[in-house]
Write a protein that holds these residues in place. Structure first.
Motif, short mmCIF file in Angstrom:
data_model
loop_
_atom_site.label_atom_id
_atom_site.label_comp_id
_atom_site.label_asym_id
_atom_site.label_seq_id
_atom_site.Cartn_x
_atom_site.Cartn_y
_atom_site.Cartn_z
N THR A 181 43.77 43.57 37.33
CA THR A 181 42.80 42.80 38.11
C THR A 181 43.44 42.08 39.28
N PHE A 182 44.47 41.30 39.00
CA PHE A 182 45.04 40.44 40.04
C PHE A 182 46.16 41.10 40.84
N ASP A 203 43.27 44.76 29.76
CA ASP A 203 43.04 43.74 30.78
C ASP A 203 41.66 43.14 30.56
N PRO A 204 41.56 42.04 29.82
CA PRO A 204 40.25 41.46 29.50
C PRO A 204 39.47 40.98 30.72
N TYR A 205 40.15 40.73 31.83
CA TYR A 205 39.45 40.26 33.03
C TYR A 205 38.48 41.31 33.57
N LEU A 206 38.78 42.58 33.36
CA LEU A 206 37.89 43.64 33.85
C LEU A 206 36.48 43.47 33.28
N LYS A 207 36.40 43.28 31.98
CA LYS A 207 35.10 43.14 31.32
C LYS A 207 34.41 41.84 31.73
N TRP A 208 35.15 40.74 31.69
CA TRP A 208 34.55 39.43 31.92
C TRP A 208 34.16 39.22 33.38
N LYS A 212 35.45 47.30 37.90
CA LYS A 212 35.73 48.69 37.56
C LYS A 212 37.10 49.07 38.13
N ARG A 213 37.73 50.04 37.50
CA ARG A 213 39.04 50.52 37.98
C ARG A 213 38.84 51.49 39.15
N VAL A 214 38.38 50.95 40.27
CA VAL A 214 38.06 51.80 41.42
C VAL A 214 39.25 52.01 42.34
N TYR A 215 40.31 51.24 42.16
CA TYR A 215 41.50 51.40 42.99
C TYR A 215 42.67 51.87 42.13
N GLU A 216 43.43 52.79 42.68
CA GLU A 216 44.63 53.27 42.01
C GLU A 216 45.86 52.60 42.62
#
Length: 234
Positions: A181-182, A203-208, A212-216
């Protein structure tokens, strides 16, 4: 702060995360101890205390508010909610235990090498300086960096673009860190390059935060010992 010859350095500004990337400190165990104090003194299950504190933490993150990582502030908010007097200092307790902090992956050797291969090296952390100072001093990290960026001296978290603002002549900015996330999502969103030090898939921040994992990431490494090579390939 960093000293030494930079004549062969590439014109990179590299932001390196602290917690979980370069080192581990007792901060998590100290926070859990504080929440146990609230639970015991309120007759509440510690999981309820942790959930309330996490929700407070997330709401502050959504505003990119530095208080999101002011654990004593969150402790006061949560202790008041559960009717417990504020009788615990996370900052003070961390200072007592800071000698337990440990470097990861021979980080000092990696940083020593980076000091000769990149133009500017910045320690970039969401942790407030009142918590990170003892970790930095205990592990002798200060000498490797040109600057230390924290939410309290940047005015926001690593989730805001101005956190990464540097002089225009720094034409290549790279973030190195272990949290998607960060250290990946937001830097990539702001146009920086990112190297993921993959310690965990979780990575719990994704859900909260509904991310979405839109960047690689531009590179993924499983140890800091591969960082210099990853930077050279960017």
């Amino acid at each position: 702060m960093r000293v030494g010859d930079r004549s062969v350095a590439r014109t990179f500004t590299v932001f390196v995360d602290l917690d979980g990337t370069l080192a581990v400190s007792p901060i998590s165990s100290v926070i859990r101890e504080a929440y146990s104090y609230i639970a015991i003194n309120s007759g509440t299950n510690v999981s309820e205390v942790e959930l309330h504190s996490w929700r407070t933490h997330i709401e502050l993150i959504k505003r990119a508010d530095p208080l999101a990582f002011d654990w004593d502030y969150i402790y006061r908010v949560v202790s008041k909610f559960f009717g417990v007097s504020s009788g615990y200092s996370i900052e003070k307790r961390l200072q007592e235990l800071c000698h337990l902090s440990k470097l990861l992956d021979n980080a000092s050797e990696v940083l020593e090498e980076l000091a000769h291969t990149v133009e500017t090296l910045i320690l970039a952390t969401n942790g407030l300086i009142k918590y990170q100072r003892c970790v930095i001093e205990t592990l002798g990290l200060d000498k490797y960096f040109d600057a230390i960026f924290t939410p309290d001296n940047r005015g926001c978290l690593k989730s805001c673009e101005k956190f990464y603002a540097v002089p225009a002549e720094c034409n290549q900015r790279v973030v190195v860190g272990d949290n998607y996330t960060f250290d990946i999502y937001y830097p990539k969103k702001f146009g920086l390059k990112a190297i993921h030090v993959l310690r965990s898939e979780s990575d719990p921040y994704l859900k909260w935060l509904g991310i979405k994992r839109v960047y690689e990431p531009d590179a993924i490494i499983n140890s800091l010992k591969h960082l210099s090579v990853a930077l050279l390939k960017l």
